[in-house]
Design an enzyme around this catalytic site. Sequence first.
Site, PDB file in Angstrom:
ATOM      1  CG  ASP A   1      -8.230   8.764  -1.314  1.00  0.00           C
ATOM      2  OD1 ASP A   1      -8.750   9.479  -0.460  1.00  0.00           O
ATOM      3  OD2 ASP A   1      -7.930   7.558  -1.119  1.00  0.00           O
TER       4      ASP A   1
ATOM      5  CD  GLU B   1      -6.192  12.129   1.779  1.00  0.00           C
ATOM      6  OE1 GLU B   1      -6.893  12.174   2.784  1.00  0.00           O
ATOM      7  OE2 GLU B   1      -5.980  11.064   1.172  1.00  0.00           O
TER       8      GLU B   1
HETATM    9  C1  GLC Z   1      -8.427   9.141   2.243  1.00  0.00           C
HETATM   10  C2  GLC Z   1      -9.858   9.593   2.378  1.00  0.00           C
HETATM   11  C3  GLC Z   1     -10.510   8.819   3.476  1.00  0.00           C
HETATM   12  C4  GLC Z   1     -10.468   7.364   3.123  1.00  0.00           C
HETATM   13  C5  GLC Z   1      -9.040   6.910   2.847  1.00  0.00           C
HETATM   14  C6  GLC Z   1      -9.018   5.588   2.184  1.00  0.00           C
HETATM   15  O1  GLC Z   1      -7.657   9.489   3.339  1.00  0.00           O
HETATM   16  O2  GLC Z   1      -9.907  10.966   2.562  1.00  0.00           O
HETATM   17  O3  GLC Z   1     -11.824   9.217   3.686  1.00  0.00           O
HETATM   18  O4  GLC Z   1     -11.014   6.587   4.159  1.00  0.00           O
HETATM   19  O5  GLC Z   1      -8.374   7.787   1.975  1.00  0.00           O
HETATM   20  O6  GLC Z   1      -9.448   5.716   0.862  1.00  0.00           O
END
Ligand code: GLC
Length: 562
Positions: free
Chosen positions: A219, A284
């Site tokens: 993440d 991500e």
């Molecule tokens: C990422 C997740 C999102 C979350 C953020 C903070 O972007 O996909 O849902 O709010 O991280 O953890």
Amino acid sequence: MFKITFLIGLFIIVSSAPSEEWWRDTFIYQVYPRSFKDSNGDGIGDINGITSKLEHLADLNVSAFWISPFFKSPMSDFGYDISNFTDIDPIFGTLDDFSKLITKAKSLNLKVILDFVPNHSSDQHPWFQKSIKRIVPYDNYYVWRNATYVNSTRRPPNNWLSVTRGSAWTWNEVRQQYYLHQFSFFQPDLNFRSSALNKEMKNALSFWTKRGVDGFRIDAIIHAFEDDRFLDEPVKPNTGLPANHPDTLDHIYTRNQNETYQLLRSWRNHLDAMNGTKKIILTESYTTLDELNHSMRYYEYGADIAFNFMFVTSFNNSSAPTDFKKGIEKWLALMPKGNYSSNWVVDNHDNNRVSARFGKIRADQLTMVAAVLPGVGVVYYGDEIGMEDTWLSYNETVDPIGCNAGPENYHITSRDPARTPFQWDSSTSAGFSTNKTTWLRVNSNYHTLNLAAQKTTPYSHYSIFKKLVKLKMMPVIKMGTVEIISIIDMVFVIVRRVPGTHPIVLLINFTDRNVSFDAANHLNIPTNMSVYATSSQNSYTDGMSINTSSLVLIPAVSVILM
Ligand code: GLC
């Protein structure tokens, strides 16, 4: 009717030799655990619920599923605010439940990928509570800085802005310092310059790997490190955005820092050193089309899949075939040389659903593009049945980003519309829960839009999806050349071919009128082809034979010929 007599924009890429890793040229499916299946009637999805529905994923023939966080959490960001990285929140179940999920997934030949959230913890994590009190070594687990004073007024250390808007710094009275948070104030950033913290997070990776997971989606990795000079970031000229909006700054000190790549490499090495098969890492890493070099660097430093979000963030209903062509070609051309796999994210839990972004009539198109292109397709629960965004009132909104935006603007930022429960059938709460009240309201279209109904309907989203998964496994998709063609910016075409065999051709009419052209001639494809899958049975039926020298595409249609 628009008749095309000439062709522009041909681009040919030769795919590299296929590799045996299990994720190559497959679909990976995202499960949002609160919304997949509720097993205990509390209106919130849980691990036993997921386990009870794994047959559905096996039936779809996806290779793996990644699960958004189910770890212990106050749920202020619905699990992305973790208060214990190695335990499961009771809302979702227990470690025993998780073992059962793993056992069943293995028996169905499904790989399990967890969400690893290293950038921040919850402010309720015991580490943060101890950090506030300066208890060693936790004192250094987060990013703390002194205030600056302007005319005796206390100010944050610099101009950094959080993703959720406003200063990325919050003052703590007890510690008498500001702490950094790239997201909400309840998600303090972890400090990877602390070797003790670094070790804790590696332990979390080991913990879940030993429990049988096949890899991790990492993440918000781009935020892991910040430049330690803590300088102001340059303000971009003329954005027209409010001053607290993160896009007003050029994030040269807070995103994609060199140390972040090194950190990824250390996790890659850590996982590689563990017993068992190689673990997949998906990062991500949101980037614009101008910054794809960052995504490529994540590949080079250990990601197997650096998520490619161009279908989600760079394109929408007003994009033209040439936009798609340029974006896709750019990604394929920039992919690092060697044994890497491209990927195409169709949807996720942070953005509007594909049918909202591109229109209901085009709900299957991105999955079709992802299927025909080389590499991994990444889909989100509900994509396989064309689930739609659910309109929710401000009072029904629970996403912190939606709530913060206030009643006037919540609909622009709230992520709730794409997170409503999976629509299994037409029974109570769409078969998601026995409870009539669910954490987010079920979309009222569930009476007709649901999996059970689509299983018995030919040409449903579900039946198209199943064909696309099958297609992805065909040798021509794994090994064929890739030609991406825009036909006078009206029709988007992908041709995949292996010399000496018949090609596969995807055609999408981007216009709202009929378009006809001599595809056989312009695309150098056989005159007689048959329909493999189509988004419209009004125009074509599966297996129907097509004379490609006088092809007519109805408005917005997409069709795959073989
Ligand atoms: C990422 C997740 C999102 C979350 C953020 C903070 O972007 O996909 O849902 O709010 O991280 O953890």
